[in-house]
Design a protein around this motif. Structure first.
Motif, mmCIF file in Angstrom:
data_model
loop_
_atom_site.group_PDB
_atom_site.id
_atom_site.type_symbol
_atom_site.label_atom_id
_atom_site.label_comp_id
_atom_site.label_asym_id
_atom_site.label_seq_id
_atom_site.Cartn_x
_atom_site.Cartn_y
_atom_site.Cartn_z
ATOM 1 N N PHE A 219 6.636 4.406 2.624
ATOM 2 C CA PHE A 219 5.994 4.054 3.887
ATOM 3 C C PHE A 219 6.208 5.106 4.974
ATOM 4 O O PHE A 219 5.286 5.438 5.705
ATOM 5 N N GLU A 490 -5.779 4.174 -3.006
ATOM 6 C CA GLU A 490 -5.103 3.027 -2.406
ATOM 7 C C GLU A 490 -3.949 2.545 -3.287
ATOM 8 O O GLU A 490 -2.897 2.139 -2.789
ATOM 9 N N ARG A 493 -1.208 4.901 -2.677
ATOM 10 C CA ARG A 493 -0.664 4.698 -1.322
ATOM 11 C C ARG A 493 0.332 3.544 -1.286
ATOM 12 O O ARG A 493 1.317 3.584 -0.532
ATOM 13 N N LYS A 520 -7.332 3.718 10.358
ATOM 14 C CA LYS A 520 -6.189 2.854 10.037
ATOM 15 C C LYS A 520 -5.155 3.616 9.211
ATOM 16 O O LYS A 520 -3.947 3.531 9.464
ATOM 17 N N ALA A 521 -5.613 4.371 8.214
ATOM 18 C CA ALA A 521 -4.685 5.155 7.394
ATOM 19 C C ALA A 521 -3.957 6.193 8.246
ATOM 20 O O ALA A 521 -2.741 6.384 8.107
ATOM 21 N N THR A 523 -3.373 6.170 11.581
ATOM 22 C CA THR A 523 -2.437 5.607 12.550
ATOM 23 C C THR A 523 -1.212 5.007 11.865
ATOM 24 O O THR A 523 -0.102 5.090 12.399
ATOM 25 N N GLU A 524 -1.384 4.418 10.674
ATOM 26 C CA GLU A 524 -0.237 3.866 9.957
ATOM 27 C C GLU A 524 0.714 4.977 9.522
ATOM 28 O O GLU A 524 1.935 4.855 9.638
ATOM 29 N N PHE A 525 0.151 6.059 9.022
ATOM 30 C CA PHE A 525 0.994 7.177 8.598
ATOM 31 C C PHE A 525 1.770 7.727 9.794
ATOM 32 O O PHE A 525 2.977 7.976 9.712
ATOM 33 N N ALA A 527 2.536 6.180 12.564
ATOM 34 C CA ALA A 527 3.492 5.204 13.093
ATOM 35 C C ALA A 527 4.826 5.272 12.358
ATOM 36 O O ALA A 527 5.888 5.155 12.978
ATOM 37 N N PHE A 528 4.796 5.485 11.048
ATOM 38 C CA PHE A 528 6.034 5.550 10.267
ATOM 39 C C PHE A 528 6.617 6.958 10.200
ATOM 40 O O PHE A 528 7.741 7.145 9.733
#
Length: 652
Positions: A219, A490, A493, A520-521, A523-525, A527-528
């Motif tokens: 993640f 996916e 991922r 979405k992909a 921003t998620e990447f 964020a972590f």
């Protein structure tokens, strides 16, 4: 009884049996009362994972009664848990002299030999020496680790299978199985194994530490922190957990918290090489290169030979102007790690700075010629070719670097000979380590049909190997099956989310018109992985591509605070964003800074001209810049159009 209390009871019984059986061959002996009290205290501390306190208590017990075998056996085991093989071997020898039978302690000796790098001796002892039945699980899992280090993964798998056949409820056996699967690129299988280890023993610090490492790659950095924190709540002085926690904090940009953990690490282990390395990283980021160099010089042993310290040492020598030292270090690193793109780029840049232009180009060409070459690589390629008097070639790379976008990652070039890779794949068509190189070569050669067939077979049998899913996605993408490609990406991922995979997914979703999924992909990447320059750049460039100037600016500013003001492309993109919002004075400032840094760059020159043209106040200068850009790229219609607009405007 709760699961945890049940587990504790099982551990207490198991430890008692271990010690009784270890000392069973010795004539009955009544220990000194003070020694018994200290030993009982050590047992309690050991169960609570307070290993250093247990070690002190056991040393007191031995001082009170040196001829009592049980404290020596337990001190050997505690020392192994603390990675102190020297003390463990000494205590094992003393226990043997006191009459403990070898079959009751050989598993510990095998562990000590392995920790000291004596793999052959450890393997011989664990396979040929007598091992008591209660210790077979322990012996087999250590044998698995020994054979992994020897490169015998088939033998390692058999040993770990045997360990679990002996005891399916052994948490450490599941932990070592997870390490084995991870080494085989089976990250999904590794996650499943370590989850079982944590379920069986929620206080297994080694399992929690490994779970943190797997979550970090699955993640991202921030998601991993709670696992290391949990391990350190159980054992605050655990060195591997402290190392991983501090490293992850640093990579996440939390440097104050990282330094706090480093201080704890140094207090426990004053010569810890990772502590010096992490401090050197912070010094280098603060541009205190002499301090970074002094810290790196304090790193000794095998850790000094790892890629991270070697690369940092080369960066430090580069920044100090010691080109040839940097080149020597990087040459060795690239030779041993041909896929290390960061080292390859730095080697090319160092050779360029030292005037070795042709060697610099030979180093960089494999990366610059990839379809997913980064803007920085393309820009560096143009500078190298220009310095080597290959101006027409330089313009082609300048043109590719002109405006940023999220490009799909290309298939990694495989340097194995095709015939050898094909032979390995045909012999073991369901083995990921054997088939993955063959798949990369097939895709690089454009043999989409055979690549897709082989990738489908491999992915079906290796659903938890992320690289198998990624290459299946590459094959489907090459065959024009975008939906199937995204499904494979996916699946990968869900196991491991990396930057190359992010590039594939963003390009795939945007190509399919699904901008929401692409965003979405991204921003998620991010964020972590909040301190990842690549993540910041990708998100910012995504906003730039969409014309969302106000959203792009905060990301670009965060990136600049992370990497500094010397990136001309970054500054030019800030100018584009400010200009798009009508903030002309800010745009002019950023464009001028970019042009000062790199006046030969096509994008920078064009953007500066555009910004001045938009202000309407310095048309003469804008015209001069756009004329220069037009000469640099005469086939670019957009530049020609801007130049013609400037020609029609009156100078202001």
């Amino acid at each position: 009884m709760t699961h945890r209390s049940s587990f504790r009871a099982k551990c207490q019984i198991g430890l008692a049996l271990l010690l009784l059986s270890a000392a069973g061959s010795v004539a009955a002996k009544t220990p000194d009362p003070d020694a018994r009290e200290a030993f009982d205290g050590a047992m309690a501390q050991f169960r609570q994972s307070d290993l250093r306190a247990a070690r002190v208590s056991l040393m007191n017990a031995i001082d009170d009664d040196p001829d009592w075998a049980e404290p020596h056996v337990l001190l050997a085991q505690v020392s192994l848990e603390l990675f102190d093989a020297i003390t463990a071997r000494s205590e094992i020898d003393r226990a043997l002299r006191l009459g403990v039978k070898p079959e009751r302690i050989n598993h510990l000796m095998g562990h000590a030999l392995w920790l000291q790098g004596e793999n052959e001796a450890a393997s011989n002892l664990l396979t040929k020496g007598p091992i008591g039945a209660p210790f077979l699980t322990y012996a087999n899992r250590i044998l698995g680790r020994v054979r992994m280090d020897m490169g015998d993964f088939t033998g390692a798998g058999k040993a770990l299978d045997q360990a679990l056949e002996n005891d399916r409820d052994d948490s450490m056996a599941w932990t070592d199985l997870a390490r084995y699967r991870f080494a085989l690129a089976d990250q999904g299988g590794a996650i499943a194994a370590v989850e079982e280890a944590v379920k069986l023993n929620p206080n297994n610090v080694r399992a929690l530490e490994l779970r943190g490492q797997l979550v970090r790659s699955q993640f991202g950095l921030v998601a991993a922190l709670p696992w290391f924190e949990r391990a350190l709540q159980i054992n605050p002085g655990d060195i591997p957990a402290l190392e991983e926690y501090a490293t992850t904090l640093g990579e996440a940009g939390r440097h104050a918290a990282m330094l706090e953990q480093i201080r704890k690490l140094v207090a426990i282990d004053g010569v810890n090489p990772k502590a010096f390395y992490m401090q050197a990283v912070i010094a280098a980021r603060a541009r205190d290169y002499p301090l970074a160099r002094r810290l790196l010089q304090r790193i000794n042993g095998p850790f000094a030979e790892r890629a991270g310290p070697q690369l940092l040492s080369a960066v430090v020598e580069y920044e100090l102007g010691n080109w040839h030292r940097a080149i020597d270090a990087l040459d060795s690193l690239v030779e041993t790690r041909p896929y290390d793109d960061q080292a390859r780029v730095l080697l090319a840049r160092t050779r360029y700075r030292s005037g070795e232009y042709l060697d610099a180009w030979d180093t960089l060409a494999p990366l610059a010629n990839r379809s997913d070459a980064s803007q920085y690589v393309l820009h560096l390629a143009a500078k190298i070719l220009q310095a080597a008097d290959r101006r027409e070639d330089a313009v082609a790379y300048m043109d590719r670097a002109a405006f940023p976008s999220a490009r799909p990652a290309a298939v990694l070039n495989e340097r194995s000979p095709f015939s050898a890779a094909a032979d390995d794949a045909s012999r073991n068509p369901n083995s990921a380590p054997d088939v993955l190189p063959y798949l990369r070569l097939l895709l690089a050669r454009g043999e989409t049909g055979p690549a897709r067939a082989a990738a489908l077979r491999l992915a079906e049998g290796n659903g938890s190997v992320p690289d198998a899913q990624v290459l299946l996605g590459d094959a489907e993408r090459a065959a024009g099956n975008q939906t199937a490609a995204l499904a494979a990406f996916e699946r990968a991922r869900a196991i491991r989310f990396t930057e190359p995979l992010l590039l594939r997914m963003v390009a795939g979703y945007r190509g399919a018109g699904n901008d929401d999924a692409a965003r979405k992909a991204l921003t998620e990447f991010a964020a972590f992985n909040p301190s990842s320059p690549s993540a910041m750049r990708l998100v910012a460039y995504d906003f730039l591509d969409r014309g969302e100037w106000g959203n792009a600016i905060p990301w670009l500013l965060r990136l600049r605070s992370r990497i500094g003001f010397n990136d001309a492309i970054l500054n030019a993109n800030l100018a584009r964003a400010y200009s798009g919002l009508g903030r002309h004075s800010d745009a002019k400032r950023e464009a001028a800074l970019a042009y000062t840094i790199d006046p030969a760059n096509l994008m920078v020159t064009h953007v500066y001209g555009q910004v001045l043209l938009a202000t309407g106040k310095d048309i003469k200068h804008a015209r001069s810049l756009l004329r220069k850009a037009n000469k640099m790229a005469p086939t670019r219609a957009d530049i020609r159009k801007d130049y013609e607009t400037a020609l029609k405007k009156k100078a202001g």
